[in-house]
Scaffold this motif. Structure first.
Motif, PDB file in Angstrom:
ATOM      1  N   VAL A   1      10.267 111.998  58.201  1.00  0.00           N
ATOM      2  CA  VAL A   1      11.625 112.610  58.864  1.00  0.00           C
ATOM      3  C   VAL A   1      11.440 114.013  59.173  1.00  0.00           C
ATOM      4  O   VAL A   1      12.076 114.551  60.231  1.00  0.00           O
TER       5      VAL A   1
ATOM      6  N   THR B   1       9.177 115.212  62.011  1.00  0.00           N
ATOM      7  CA  THR B   1      10.082 114.956  63.304  1.00  0.00           C
ATOM      8  C   THR B   1      10.910 115.897  63.505  1.00  0.00           C
ATOM      9  O   THR B   1      11.111 116.738  64.519  1.00  0.00           O
ATOM     10  N   GLU B   2      11.836 116.324  62.339  1.00  0.00           N
ATOM     11  CA  GLU B   2      12.843 117.589  62.686  1.00  0.00           C
ATOM     12  C   GLU B   2      12.173 118.594  62.746  1.00  0.00           C
ATOM     13  O   GLU B   2      12.620 119.504  63.569  1.00  0.00           O
TER      14      GLU B   2
ATOM     15  N   ALA C   1      11.283 118.978  66.317  1.00  0.00           N
ATOM     16  CA  ALA C   1      12.371 119.129  67.216  1.00  0.00           C
ATOM     17  C   ALA C   1      12.897 120.548  66.948  1.00  0.00           C
ATOM     18  O   ALA C   1      13.104 121.082  68.148  1.00  0.00           O
TER      19      ALA C   1
ATOM     20  N   ARG D   1      21.127 124.057  67.322  1.00  0.00           N
ATOM     21  CA  ARG D   1      20.212 123.029  67.242  1.00  0.00           C
ATOM     22  C   ARG D   1      19.140 123.018  66.373  1.00  0.00           C
ATOM     23  O   ARG D   1      18.905 122.231  65.602  1.00  0.00           O
TER      24      ARG D   1
ATOM     25  N   ASP E   1      20.114 122.997  62.639  1.00  0.00           N
ATOM     26  CA  ASP E   1      20.267 121.648  62.150  1.00  0.00           C
ATOM     27  C   ASP E   1      19.062 121.115  61.901  1.00  0.00           C
ATOM     28  O   ASP E   1      19.026 120.359  61.244  1.00  0.00           O
ATOM     29  N   HIS E   2      18.231 121.051  62.995  1.00  0.00           N
ATOM     30  CA  HIS E   2      16.817 120.454  62.600  1.00  0.00           C
ATOM     31  C   HIS E   2      16.025 120.970  61.369  1.00  0.00           C
ATOM     32  O   HIS E   2      15.841 120.006  60.619  1.00  0.00           O
TER      33      HIS E   2
ATOM     34  N   ASN F   1      17.838 119.315  58.491  1.00  0.00           N
ATOM     35  CA  ASN F   1      17.617 118.016  58.349  1.00  0.00           C
ATOM     36  C   ASN F   1      15.966 117.722  57.691  1.00  0.00           C
ATOM     37  O   ASN F   1      16.181 116.975  56.969  1.00  0.00           O
ATOM     38  N   ALA F   2      15.320 118.622  58.314  1.00  0.00           N
ATOM     39  CA  ALA F   2      13.959 118.581  57.479  1.00  0.00           C
ATOM     40  C   ALA F   2      13.874 119.102  56.070  1.00  0.00           C
ATOM     41  O   ALA F   2      13.217 118.468  55.287  1.00  0.00           O
TER      42      ALA F   2
END
Length: 155
Positions: A62, A65-66, A69, A129, A132-133, A136-137
């Motif tokens: 995850v 992926t973040e 992004a 954004r 945010d990624h 999240n990472a």
């Protein structure tokens, strides 16, 4: 009059010589973005499953992926240093948990690199954004660290 012309010519030459130096300042307008890209690539490397690791935690996937992004958002903002996604500094971290902690430290640094005021509204949305990624990472890497600690009997 000749002295004035010579002085004028010297001033023009001096002005022309300084112009390239001033032009070089423009790309540095967002040096934090370039630093963040480098940090994100490093964090991605730390999170990527390394040979010899017995297990890959879901949080690692995850987080990768973040990170991908976040890198894409920064590239959309036309901040691209042209380096390969897998470019990273030479590191020597043997223990899985240490790599996860190091990735989280680097993600915090990447977040700090771009967490400042943006005067371009379009770039501001991309920056938001990307932040945010990155957050999240970081959370996903933290989850993977907690799972690793549990598996190792350290928690």
């Amino acid at each position: 009059m000749r002295t004035f012309a010579k002085l004028f010519a010297v001033l023009i030459v001096a002005g022309v010589v300084q112009t390239p130096a001033k032009a070089q300042v423009l790309p540095g307008k967002h040096p934090g973005y370039i630093h963040a890209l480098s940090d994100l690539r490093s964090a991605r490397w730390f999170l990527n499953h390394q040979a010899g690791d017995p297990k890959v935690y879901a949080g690692e996937d995850v987080a990768i992926t973040e990170i991908d992004a976040a890198i894409a958002e920064l590239k959309k903002a036309s901040i691209d240093d042209g380096k390969d996604l897998n470019d990273h500094p030479a590191v020597d971290v043997k223990e899985h948990g240490s790599r996860l902690l190091r990735a989280m430290e680097i993600l915090q640094r990447a977040h700090a690199d771009i967490d400042n005021e943006e005067d371009n509204p379009e770039a501001s949305q991309l920056r938001h954004r990307a932040l945010d990624h990155i957050q999240n990472a970081h959370e996903a890497a933290n989850q993977a660290q907690a799972e690793w600690l549990k598996d190792m009997g350290k928690r």
